[in-house]
Write a protein that holds these residues in place. Structure first.
Motif, short mmCIF file in Angstrom:
data_model
loop_
_atom_site.label_atom_id
_atom_site.label_comp_id
_atom_site.label_asym_id
_atom_site.label_seq_id
_atom_site.Cartn_x
_atom_site.Cartn_y
_atom_site.Cartn_z
N THR A 249 10.74 1.36 -3.80
CA THR A 249 9.78 1.62 -2.71
C THR A 249 9.65 3.10 -2.39
O THR A 249 8.78 3.47 -1.60
CB THR A 249 10.24 0.89 -1.44
OG1 THR A 249 11.54 1.35 -1.09
CG2 THR A 249 10.26 -0.60 -1.63
N SER A 250 10.51 3.93 -2.96
CA SER A 250 10.57 5.31 -2.51
C SER A 250 10.11 6.32 -3.54
O SER A 250 9.47 7.31 -3.20
CB SER A 250 12.01 5.65 -2.09
OG SER A 250 12.88 5.52 -3.21
N SER A 251 10.43 6.09 -4.78
CA SER A 251 10.16 7.11 -5.79
C SER A 251 8.77 6.92 -6.39
O SER A 251 8.39 5.81 -6.78
CB SER A 251 11.21 7.03 -6.90
OG SER A 251 10.87 7.91 -7.95
N GLU A 252 8.05 8.03 -6.47
CA GLU A 252 6.72 7.96 -7.08
C GLU A 252 6.82 7.53 -8.53
O GLU A 252 5.94 6.83 -9.05
CB GLU A 252 6.04 9.33 -6.97
CG GLU A 252 4.63 9.34 -7.55
CD GLU A 252 3.98 10.69 -7.41
OE1 GLU A 252 2.80 10.81 -7.77
OE2 GLU A 252 4.64 11.63 -6.93
N MET A 253 7.89 7.91 -9.20
CA MET A 253 8.05 7.55 -10.61
C MET A 253 8.35 6.06 -10.79
O MET A 253 8.28 5.55 -11.91
CB MET A 253 9.16 8.39 -11.23
CG MET A 253 8.85 9.87 -11.29
SD MET A 253 10.13 10.81 -12.15
CE MET A 253 9.91 10.21 -13.82
N CYS A 254 8.70 5.38 -9.71
CA CYS A 254 8.99 3.95 -9.81
C CYS A 254 7.82 3.09 -9.38
O CYS A 254 7.86 1.87 -9.53
CB CYS A 254 10.21 3.59 -8.96
SG CYS A 254 11.75 4.33 -9.54
N LEU A 255 6.80 3.71 -8.80
CA LEU A 255 5.64 2.94 -8.40
C LEU A 255 4.94 2.40 -9.63
O LEU A 255 4.97 2.99 -10.71
CB LEU A 255 4.69 3.79 -7.57
CG LEU A 255 5.18 4.18 -6.18
CD1 LEU A 255 4.17 5.10 -5.51
CD2 LEU A 255 5.43 2.96 -5.33
N SER A 256 4.28 1.28 -9.45
CA SER A 256 3.62 0.61 -10.56
C SER A 256 2.36 1.35 -10.98
O SER A 256 1.90 2.28 -10.31
CB SER A 256 3.26 -0.82 -10.16
OG SER A 256 2.31 -0.81 -9.10
N ALA A 257 1.79 0.90 -12.09
CA ALA A 257 0.54 1.50 -12.55
C ALA A 257 -0.58 1.25 -11.55
O ALA A 257 -1.53 2.03 -11.48
CB ALA A 257 0.16 0.93 -13.91
N PHE A 258 -0.47 0.17 -10.78
CA PHE A 258 -1.50 -0.09 -9.77
C PHE A 258 -1.11 0.48 -8.41
O PHE A 258 -1.65 0.11 -7.38
CB PHE A 258 -1.82 -1.58 -9.68
CG PHE A 258 -0.66 -2.46 -9.28
CD1 PHE A 258 -0.48 -2.83 -7.96
CD2 PHE A 258 0.25 -2.92 -10.22
CE1 PHE A 258 0.57 -3.66 -7.59
CE2 PHE A 258 1.30 -3.74 -9.86
CZ PHE A 258 1.47 -4.11 -8.53
N GLN A 259 -0.14 1.42 -8.43
CA GLN A 259 0.22 2.24 -7.27
C GLN A 259 0.80 1.42 -6.11
O GLN A 259 0.49 1.67 -4.95
CB GLN A 259 -0.99 3.04 -6.80
CG GLN A 259 -1.44 4.10 -7.78
CD GLN A 259 -0.34 5.12 -8.08
OE1 GLN A 259 0.16 5.81 -7.20
NE2 GLN A 259 0.06 5.20 -9.35
N ALA A 260 1.64 0.47 -6.43
CA ALA A 260 2.34 -0.31 -5.40
C ALA A 260 3.76 -0.57 -5.88
O ALA A 260 4.03 -0.57 -7.09
CB ALA A 260 1.61 -1.62 -5.13
N PRO A 261 4.69 -0.77 -4.96
CA PRO A 261 6.06 -1.07 -5.38
C PRO A 261 6.14 -2.43 -6.05
O PRO A 261 5.36 -3.34 -5.77
CB PRO A 261 6.83 -1.08 -4.05
CG PRO A 261 5.94 -0.40 -3.06
CD PRO A 261 4.55 -0.67 -3.51
N VAL A 262 7.10 -2.57 -6.93
CA VAL A 262 7.37 -3.85 -7.60
C VAL A 262 8.81 -4.23 -7.31
O VAL A 262 9.75 -3.52 -7.71
CB VAL A 262 7.14 -3.74 -9.12
CG1 VAL A 262 7.57 -5.04 -9.82
CG2 VAL A 262 5.68 -3.45 -9.42
N GLN B 47 0.78 -1.21 0.00
CA GLN B 47 0.00 0.00 0.00
C GLN B 47 0.82 1.27 0.00
O GLN B 47 0.29 2.33 0.26
CB GLN B 47 -0.93 -0.02 1.23
CG GLN B 47 -0.21 0.09 2.57
CD GLN B 47 0.11 -1.24 3.14
OE1 GLN B 47 0.75 -2.00 2.44
NE2 GLN B 47 -0.29 -1.53 4.34
N LEU B 48 2.15 1.19 -0.24
CA LEU B 48 2.94 2.41 -0.18
C LEU B 48 2.80 3.21 -1.45
O LEU B 48 2.77 2.67 -2.52
CB LEU B 48 4.41 2.03 0.02
CG LEU B 48 4.66 1.21 1.28
CD1 LEU B 48 6.09 0.85 1.37
CD2 LEU B 48 4.20 1.97 2.48
N LEU B 49 2.79 4.56 -1.28
CA LEU B 49 2.72 5.41 -2.45
C LEU B 49 3.89 6.38 -2.47
O LEU B 49 4.99 6.02 -2.12
CB LEU B 49 1.37 6.13 -2.47
CG LEU B 49 0.16 5.19 -2.67
CD1 LEU B 49 -1.12 5.98 -2.57
CD2 LEU B 49 0.24 4.50 -3.98
#
Length: 1305
Positions: free
Chosen positions: A518-531, A11-13
């Protein structure tokens, strides 16, 4: 094994890792531009107020010093609530403090589980932002002009090493449960010491990137001439009694100094070093036993040799002199001319009854062959009518999992109370190794990522056809946090949008995300969770990402702390793309059926389109869907029809040649027995159909093994008895009537055939005790088929022998009995009375050689050596059943399973399921389960964390993601951005979520409709920081529905949606909840078995300690549970089978001695076969156990006929052993050994590896080992220590023909 992606749907954004750096930007103090020049002294600020902001909205402080100010009482109270160390004057405005407080709340959820760490962490920024003595340790080193105002561009922050070390030590082990890893990886970039952490925090972030808007240079000293003093607040240890942390967050705490012992390392088997050699104790023991036994045997032989030399008499006397039993002498009496030596047997009532029965039955069947043939075939055909209900079971869980298994019950509980594990569709793209160096190049290139985008586009275009409607991936995929599929792919770093590839910077962006996923918003997935990179890349060195990251981290600029893992990931040789798809129990909505339709189209696309695309780029592709195994098993069920047909054809040809007489050109068309051989094969087929028909009528589904193996098995077993029956008829005198010949032949071999068949049926039936359904059903089908085959042999086949004898006697042509050939001599037609080649070999070569003393000694020594050697190496027998083996050799899944082993670096998900958790305030369960502050040191989650520190024995890779910990933190007043309520006591979301903040707002305002929201509880509302029963009951649904965001990363929606069963929870008891973690990467069958065993032992220990019902669950457990006690099951079934055969032998022969020898030979055959399994690399599993059990029954045939002939012969032991070989040796070799060899050989051409390994190799070894024991070892043992004869020789005056005296009764 499927990749455990569900654990990655977190659930991290936006600000989850660099939150601490963001805090700096908003909490830096700014001065009024009209203030005094800079000075460093008490009650002076280095920065005060805000003078501007960057293009990305981050505020910048004023670079001018001013005296600290005295806040009003309300402002002072607000500061005290967050920064209790700051009293009196401050260096921040109320607006600055509100901004600080709102942004600090982003870091609080990560650290609040350890109060000491959180307090130290907050003190770092409280002193930076509001300390009245700020100028003593803050020095502005550079400034920049923004919108006409001068702003801070860089500072020195002087902090003592003592504070830095204390801060890091208090926080380094704090867990962030949702991600199953350390919180320092999020708020500190995975720093290994406080200097790396400070470097990570202090780097100036480019616009749009998380981090500080200006550089912060943390220094541990000040210039000697300077009046500045490093900040050195008291630091709290994580073991502090007032702010103590849990044992999971603070293993060094005194309360945790004596933890429960970790699961013990599995001790290696006993071994002894002899010089450079390391020998296992059992191997050395077997060597010593062998030396002892052989020495005693040779000593005994030498002693008897001397006795033979000194004793007058025939030198051919056996080594062990015959014993007298009931006055029966073993010396034969010579017959004189005109005197017949008639033998009267002293046999058991059972054997006497069998002989009388077969004598009478043989005469009757010879008179009524048509009736017997018609009735027997009609009965079996009637039983075969059940084939109309014939069905084949291909579902893996129904084939390999027992319905009463503990793992099956646990899976049922998990699926019904929580949620079934999702379906997995997967693609693995890999580079091809260089032929010279053998190393594969990196797959992380621009070209390969763009290729992956092309493949993804085609996957998105897939439309499965379900009942006329089109099914796309978005219709069935898992969507934990919105409308986007939770696809696990490196493309998620580009939001699954090819247009972002160049905009984000291509491969360089991927490199950045490997460290900052886990930290950068630009690295979050399209479903808004870390990968997690370790879930989407493969082939890099190391076991899993978290382990490597901890050991290899280093820092660099400009983007923060990088690890050598970036280079490690750039050495990755595979892309792993996984599509989690919803799985439904019962599938009332047909969602699973829709998924299967899509999966079929997915596999077709992979085969026809994607595979050529990938190969054109010199890459490899492997792929799989959830339904792939079942579909491949269905395909396999028809794959070997040609093999089956060829086997029956080959066996038919062999039988036709074997049953016939020695060919003579002028009479071969009469003496051949092609029609009889064909009829025998048809009878075998009928017995198989009858068996399948009966069970099909009873509703028992058939299996692939039954369809492909039982025909071979029954054919090989059934043909043996046919050959023995025909050879027995041939041995009868030619001058007697056909009725007498049939009757005498049945009396001669009927008991041994009955004994062998009954032993086989019993041994096969014992296989029904094996828990694996596929093997249990196979054993039942095989046992009934053997029984029906025996029934047809002594009825229909004997009748066919009668017809064939009549045909031959009437000079009718084989295969065309209506045509009568010209008359010729009967002796010529029947091949004469002379013995065949095998009979002559047995009489003139084989038997005499085995009778030599030196040969006997050598045979016993060699066979004993093989048996003891097999015992010595049997502990090396591995357990398990490779998935590849059960599939066709040409299956695309063969490459897929190879790729899983070679490329995957994550283990299967592991869930610890808690039953009946009592969350009431009066219960101790909460503190017995959680791992935050005030939780028990031996709580479940603390023990899991402790076990993860020894992954080589526990097979647990990480601490568990805990909904309970996150819920308690979410409730905590310190996490003031999480659990909030409106004035009407309804749920209020965090300030960065609707309705508090809309998507159109670039920066969320604090003055919106949520401005009056307050935390759910104050400390005074809780009891020892724990909610009351009513508070727990009310707020748990809030938590599970709360979306995670930057202001509160602890929201439970998505991560814990299915972790808690809310049915009936209002009573104060949660029926089921789970805490999830990973197993370590499991590569071998032994790894899977050991992981299951370790998890169960761990859960059992914790359950007993806490008095809470806890069990582990992982998707592979149901398939591997059987291996936990496979040795116990095997040895028990072996004992039952051997015991049953001993009883049958004893009842029929009435000789304990003979029965014991048969059992001895069977045990040696079994041991040698297990030794061959070790040599051939065949694993011990339900399939091989059933084979071993059935091998005991089949091996009886190699022993019982020789043993029975020996028992019924007269003379001393040497003579009787020779007669047994002369009488039955040829039949055993041609009718048993060669028939089985021919039937088994065809299996090597099967397309399924399971048949080649577990049936061809094992049965071939059985045939060879059985032949050697039956025709070499057994005669030698009988000649040395065989049972006494059963016949008395009584002279009667009677003229008789010499030929009739050779009749064997």
């Amino acid at each position: 094994m499927a990749i455990p992606l569900k654990l990655l749907l977190l659930q991290l954004l936006t600000f989850s890792v660099l939150v601490s750096a963001d805090l700096i930007s908003s909490s830096l103090n700014v001065l009024n531009p009209h203030s005094e020049p800079s000075r460093h002294s008490q009650d002076f600020c280095a920065m005060y107020d805000i003078c501007g902001e960057r293009s990305d909205g981050k505020v910048l402080n004023c670079p001018y010093a001013s005296p600290s100010i005295k806040p009003d009482e309300l402002f002072s109270a607000k500061i005290q609530s967050l920064c209790p160390t700051i009293t009196g004057k401050v260096c921040c405005t109320e607006t600055q403090f509100d901004t600080l407080r709102s942004q600090v709340q982003q870091a609080v959820p990560f650290l609040v589980g350890c109060p000491a760490c959180l307090r130290n962490f907050l003190n770092l920024f409280c002193e930076l932002s509001c300390s009245p003595n700020q100028s003593l340790f803050i020095n502005v080193t550079s400034i920049a002009e923004v919108s006409g105002n001068m702003t801070v561009d860089g500072i020195d922050y002087h902090i003592t090493d003592t504070f830095g070390k204390g801060l890091y030590e208090s926080c380094k082990e704090v867990k962030f449960g949702t991600m199953n890893t350390r919180a320092i990886n999020f708020v500190g970039g995975g720093a290994q010491n406080f200097r790396e952490w400070f470097t990570f925090i202090g780097q100036k972030a480019p616009p749009g990137f998380p981090g500080s808007p200006y550089a912060i240079n943390f220094k541990s000293n000040t210039p000697e001439s300077d009046v500045m003093v490093p900040m050195n607040l008291s630091v709290y240890s994580c073991g502090d009694t007032s702010l103590g942390c849990s044992c999971g967050d603070c293993p060094s705490s005194p309360a945790c100094s004596s933890p429960e012992p970790l699961p013990p390392r599995e001790e290696e088997s006993c071994s002894i070093r002899i010089g450079p050699l390391k020998v296992r104790c059992i191997e050395l023991s077997m060597v010593l036993v062998y030396i002892l036994l052989v020495s005693c045997f040779f000593g005994w032989g030498a002693l008897n040799r001397r006795r033979d030399i000194t004793k007058p008499g025939d030198s051919s006397e056996p080594l062990l002199h015959p014993l007298e039993e009931d006055g029966i002498t073993s010396e034969p009496k010579e017959s004189t001319l005109g005197v017949k030596v008639e033998r009267h047997a002293q046999v058991s009532p059972v054997q006497r009854y069998m002989e009388n029965f077969y004598r009478t039955y043989g005469s009757w069947i010879a008179r009524n062959p048509s009736l017997v043939l018609f009735m027997s075939v009609a009965i079996v055909l009637a039983l075969s009518s059940g084939l109309f209900n014939f069905e084949v079971e291909t579902r893996p869980e129904k084939l390999w999992v027992g319905p009463g298994s503990k793992a099956a019950e646990e899976k049922k509980f998990f699926d019904s109370h929580l949620s079934p594990f999702y379906r997995i569709e997967q693609l693995i793209l890999a580079t091809v190794p260089d032929p010279k160096s053998g190393r594969a190049p990196s797959i992380v290139t621009d070209e390969n990522i763009l290729l992956l985008f092309e493949i993804q586009e085609k996957v998105d275009q897939i439309r499965g056809n379900y009942s006329g409607s089109k099914v796309s991936l978005t219709d069935i995929c898992l969507k934990p946090l919105g409308e986007d599929c939770a696809t696990q792919s490196i493309l998620q770093y580009f939001k699954m949008d090819p247009g972002n590839f160049d905009d984000y910077g291509g491969v360089e962006h991927a490199e950045y995300c490997f460290q900052h996923y886990t930290s950068s918003e630009m690295c979050l997935s399209a479903f808004q969770a870390p990968v997690d990179p370790s879930a989407v890349l493969g082939g890099f060195s190391g076991n899993n990402y978290s382990e490597v990251m901890v050991s290899e981290l280093s820092c660099s600029v400009p983007f923060g702390c990088y690890s050598d893992l970036n280079e490690l990931y750039f050495q990755a040789t595979a892309f792993v793309v996984t599509y989690p798809v919803n799985n439904v129990i019962g599938d009332s909505s047909n969602e699973n059926a829709m998924a299967i339709a899509w999966e079929q189209s997915f596999i077709q696309l992979a085969k026809e389109v994607v595979l050529p695309m990938v190969r054109s780029k010199n890459l490899t592709l492997s792929f799989s869907s959830e339904s792939s195994i079942e579909e491949e098993l269905k395909r396999e069920s028809t794959a070997d029809i040609i093999t089956i047909a060829a086997s029956y054809l080959v066996m038919f040809v062999y039988i036709s040649v074997t049953l016939g007489d020695a060919p003579q050109f002028d009479t071969f068309y009469i003496s051949s027995k092609v029609l009889l051989g064909l009829s025998g094969v048809v009878l075998v087929l009928l017995s198989v159909l009858g068996s399948v028909g009966i069970f099909s009528a009873l509703g028992v589904k058939s299996t692939l093994i039954i369809m492909e193996v039982i025909p071979f098995l029954v054919l090989a077993v059934g043909v043996d008895n046919m050959c023995i029956l025909v050879h027995a008829v041939k041995r009868q005198p030619r001058h007697v009537s056909l009725e007498e010949r049939i009757s005498s032949a049945l009396v001669e071999v009927g008991p041994s055939i009955t004994l062998a068949s009954l032993s086989e049926v019993l041994a096969f039936a014992v296989g029904a005790f094996v828990p694996m359904p596929a093997c249990r059903i196979f054993s039942m089908f095989a046992a009934l088929a053997i029984m029906l085959d025996f029934f047809l042999q002594i009825t229909a086949f004997v009748a066919l022998i009668v017809f064939d004898c009549k045909r031959s006697a009437d000079n009718r042509i084989d295969c065309f009995p209506c045509i009568k050939a010209p008359s010729t001599s009967q002796e010529s037609v029947e091949g004469g009375t002379g013995p065949g080649f095998l009979e002559r070999y047995m009489k003139e070569v084989h038997a005499p050689v085995l009778g030599l003393r030196v040969v006997k000694m050598g045979v016993v020594a060699v066979f004993l050596a093989f048996a003891l050697a097999s015992i010595a190496i049997s502990p090396r027998l591995e357990t398990g059943l490779e998935q590849k083996i059960v599939l066709p050799r040409d299956s695309y899944l063969q490459d897929y399973f190879d790729s899983l082993s070679e490329y995957l670096r994550v283990g299967p998900p592991l869930y610890f399921v808690v039953k009946d958790y009592n969350y009431s305030l009066e219960s101790k369960h909460t503190n017995q389960l959680c791992s935050i502050s005030q939780c028990n040191s031996n709580s479940l989650l603390n023990e899991i964390s402790r076990a993860s520190q020894a992954p080589e024995t526990s097979y647990i890779a990480k601490p568990a993601a805990s909904w309970l910990d996150d819920f308690l933190v979410w409730l905590s007043p310190e996490a003031f951005g999480c659990c909030r309520k409106f004035t009407n006591d309804s749920y209020c979301p965090p300030d960065d979520q609707p309705p508090c903040c809309t998507a159109e707002e670039d920066i969320c305002s604090l003055d919106g409709i949520c401005k009056d929201c307050t935390t759910c509880f104050r400390h005074s509302d809780l009891v020892h920081d724990r909610p009351s029963t009513a508070q727990f009951r009310e707020k748990l649904p809030w938590f599970l529905n709360a979306l995670p965001s930057a202001d509160c990363a602890k929201g439970g929606h998505g991560a814990y949606t299915n972790s808690v069963d809310l049915k009936g929870y209002e009573t104060g008891v949660i029926q089921a909840s789970e805490f999830r973690t990973y197993h370590t990467p499991l590569n071998t069958q032994g790894d899977y078995v050991n992981a299951l065993r370790a998890a169960r032992e761990f859960s059992s220990r914790i359950s007993n300690s806490l008095k809470i019902d806890i069990f582990p669950y992982s998707v592979f457990y149901i398939f591997f549970e059987q291996y936990l006690n496979i040795w116990t099951v095997a040895l028990t079934d072996f004992a039952i089978a051997i015991g049953a055969i001993f009883i049958v032998c004893l009842l029929i022969t009435s000789s304990v001695w003979s029965s014991a020898i048969i059992v001895l030979v069977l045990v040696m055959i079994l041991l040698d076969l297990m030794g061959m399994m070790v040599i051939l690399g065949i694993q011990l599993n339900a399939v091989s156990v059933v084979n071993l059990i059935m091998s005991i029954g089949i091996a009886v045939e190699f022993c019982v006929h020789i043993s029975h002939a020996f028992l019924m012969s007269s003379g001393n032991r040497d003579q009787r052993a020779r007669k047994a070989l002369e009488t039955m040796g040829a039949s055993v070799f041609s009718g048993i050994t060669l028939t089985k060899l021919v039937g088994v050989t065809v299996l090597c051409f099967a397309r399924s590896e399971i048949f080649v390994v577990y049936y061809f190799q094992m049965y071939l070894a059985l045939v060879i080992i059985g032949f050697l024991h039956g025709l070499i070892f057994l005669p030698v043992i009988l000649s040395l220590a065989g049972p006494p004869q059963l016949y008395l020789d009584i002279e009667e005056q009677q003229q008789t023909d010499e030929a009739s005296s050779s009749l064997l009764n």
